[in-house]
Design a protein around this motif. Structure first.
Motif: not given
Length: 501
Positions: A297-298, A363-383
């Motif tokens: 997550m950095e 650099h808060l919730n979106l960073q967490r969302c991006d890193r935890t999903t992309m760690a597994h090759g999964l793309e998160a989208r935020v409507p």
């Protein structure tokens, strides 16, 4: 060009293998090396990157999705498209109208364009949904999606590339967009005390369009389902859209055995008829992966770590079934959903706080969302962070977001979607994901106990503002072990309300 730069590019790409497990591309364009790790979602077979223009004088590497790329293609008829990739649209749009034209793109994105003459263009979406970092020394500029990409010698120079900006080697850094919010505080002066059906309908329609855009993919799309309001609304809309197309949406939940999130998610999944998947974890499992989660997550922000550990396991489960997932990020910032919002009585102050918090998500919730999903090759989208929906939400009278006596937070959103969820879920009181999944109770005490009280007192002022708790110091130490040399204010956000939400 010196071979060391090609080797550096390869090293950086290797550190990003988790983000793009499907394909890898490397190309020299003029004096620039472009590298790309691909997660194939649109034009799976033909979208290999870097992508070139017609005469191969310009090349692009890009991350993210352009949801209106088909509409933009129609305006670029003078260009010959070689792929169906949405990212090829970025290249031709910039060629046609310059980098400022990226304001026409609806989506989440970062990109770098290089040409044969040595010129560079880089850009990031207005909200910062997709990550981008850069480092500059002399005439050399490096770009990457994560901090860990950069060689150790470059870490002191690493900075977050600002959302809503593009940079060119000729113009430097240019702001092209910001959070779409009215300059003055929206009030009831021109509105009724309660929202009309026309207003509620507009909320429904705008969020529905946002979900529809984010279901654009050539691969399966699923939804995170915590059983809270935000993820449940996204799941409800996605399920309705999928049913119209003859498909069943997959939903995913995680938590301690019998945690409130798992119970509520099951109820929603049954109501919507989703194909539901869940994972139950133990406290021991959660504690064991904390170091890996902080590295991925950095960040060492406690509220992010607590939710990221559960999200990391949730993403691992989800990636076994789909490649794209919809999440509920952003709703609390738009509709005053956090506990600390209850203490804000001034309308102007609340509106300013909501605009600020949306602007800080990158650099808060979106960073967490991006890193935890992309760690597994999964793309998160935020409507909820669709620019049209942000604009609508922040233009609503702020009185409709204040927490009155006996009034549930985000009541206007709940009112707009009456009938879309079971009433017990629609009017369920807010719990943070780390609370509802059980993660907060697991981590706070155990991680805090790893830092002796005397060490905390002696070392907490190493940062400004000081480290707030022993738990935060425990995470900070893990971060320092893995990212020594990084200047934290240049790359990392820290929640001002980490323990108030």
């Amino acid at each position: 060009m010196e071979p060391k730069y090609e080797l550096m590019c390869k090293r950086m790409m290797d550190r990003l293998a988790h983000r793009g497990p499907d394909d890898v591309g490397l190309r020299q364009a003029g004096q620039t090396w472009l590298g790309h790790r691909r997660l194939s979602i649109v034009d799976v077979d033909g979208g290999h990157q870097p992508l070139a223009n017609e005469d191969q004088t310009r090349w692009i590497v890009a991350n993210g999705e352009i949801y209106n790329h088909l509409d933009l293609r129609k305006t670029l008829s003078s260009h010959t498209f070689r792929t169906q990739s949405d990212n090829e649209v970025i290249l031709h749009l910039i060629e046609e109208a310059g980098p400022s034209a990226i304001v026409r793109m609806k989506g989440m994105f970062t990109f770098v364009v290089a040409d044969s003459e040595g010129k560079l263009i880089a850009g990031r979406d207005a909200i910062g949904i997709k990550p981008l970092y850069w480092a500059r020394q002399g005439q050399t500029v490096l770009f990457a999606s994560e901090i860990k990409c950069f060689d150790e010698a470059w870490r002191p120079f690493v900075e977050e590339f600002p959302p809503g900006h593009y940079w060119t080697s000729d113009e430097g850094l240019v702001a092209y967009a910001k959070v779409p919010a009215p300059k003055s505080t929206p009030s009831l002066a021109c509105s009724s005390e309660t929202p009309s059906e026309a207003v509620l309908s507009r909320i429904r329609e705008t969020l529905t369009r946002a979900v529809e855009r984010r279901m654009m993919a050539d691969v399966p799309v699923g939804v995170f389902l915590s059983g809270g309001l935000d993820s449940s609304l996204v799941a409800s809309l996605a399920s309705r859209i999928a049913k119209r197309e003859g498909r069943q949406i997959h939903s995913f939940a995680v938590g301690l055995e019998d945690s409130s999130d798992l119970v509520a998610a099951r109820k929603v999944a049954e109501f919507l008829g989703t194909c539901h998947h869940e994972r139950m974890y133990t406290p021991k499992e959660a504690l064991e992966i904390v170091p890996d989660v902080i590295e991925m997550m950095e960040s060492f922000d406690p509220s992010l770590v607590q939710s990221a550990v559960a999200n990391y396991m949730l993403a691992e489960l989800t990636a076994a079934h789909v490649k794209v997932v919809l999440t509920g990020e952003g709703s609390d910032e738009l509709f005053a959903g956090y506990k600390y919002h209850k203490s804000i009585e001034s309308q102007a102050e609340l509106h300013q706080e909501l605009v600020r918090s949306v602007g800080d998500l990158h650099h808060l919730n979106l960073q967490r969302c991006d890193r935890t999903t992309m760690a597994h090759g999964l793309e998160a989208r935020v409507p909820f962070l669709d620019l049209d929906f942000i604009s609508l939400a922040l233009s609503l009278p702020v009185e409709w977001k204040l927490h009155g006596p006996g009034q549930t937070e985000k009541w206007i959103l709940r009112l707009a979607f009456k009938g879309y969820l079971p009433n017990s879920v629609l009017w369920r009181e807010k719990e943070q994901f780390n609370e509802g999944s059980g993660m907060q109770s697991v981590l706070r005490e155990k991680m805090g106990d790893t830092v002796p009280a005397d060490e905390f007192a002696a070392e907490r002022n190493v940062l400004t503002p000081p480290l707030a708790t022993r738990e935060e110091m425990a995470y900070f130490r893990l971060f320092q072990d893995r990212f020594c040399g990084v200047k934290i204010p240049n790359v990392s956000g820290r929640s001002n309300v980490a323990f108030a939400i």
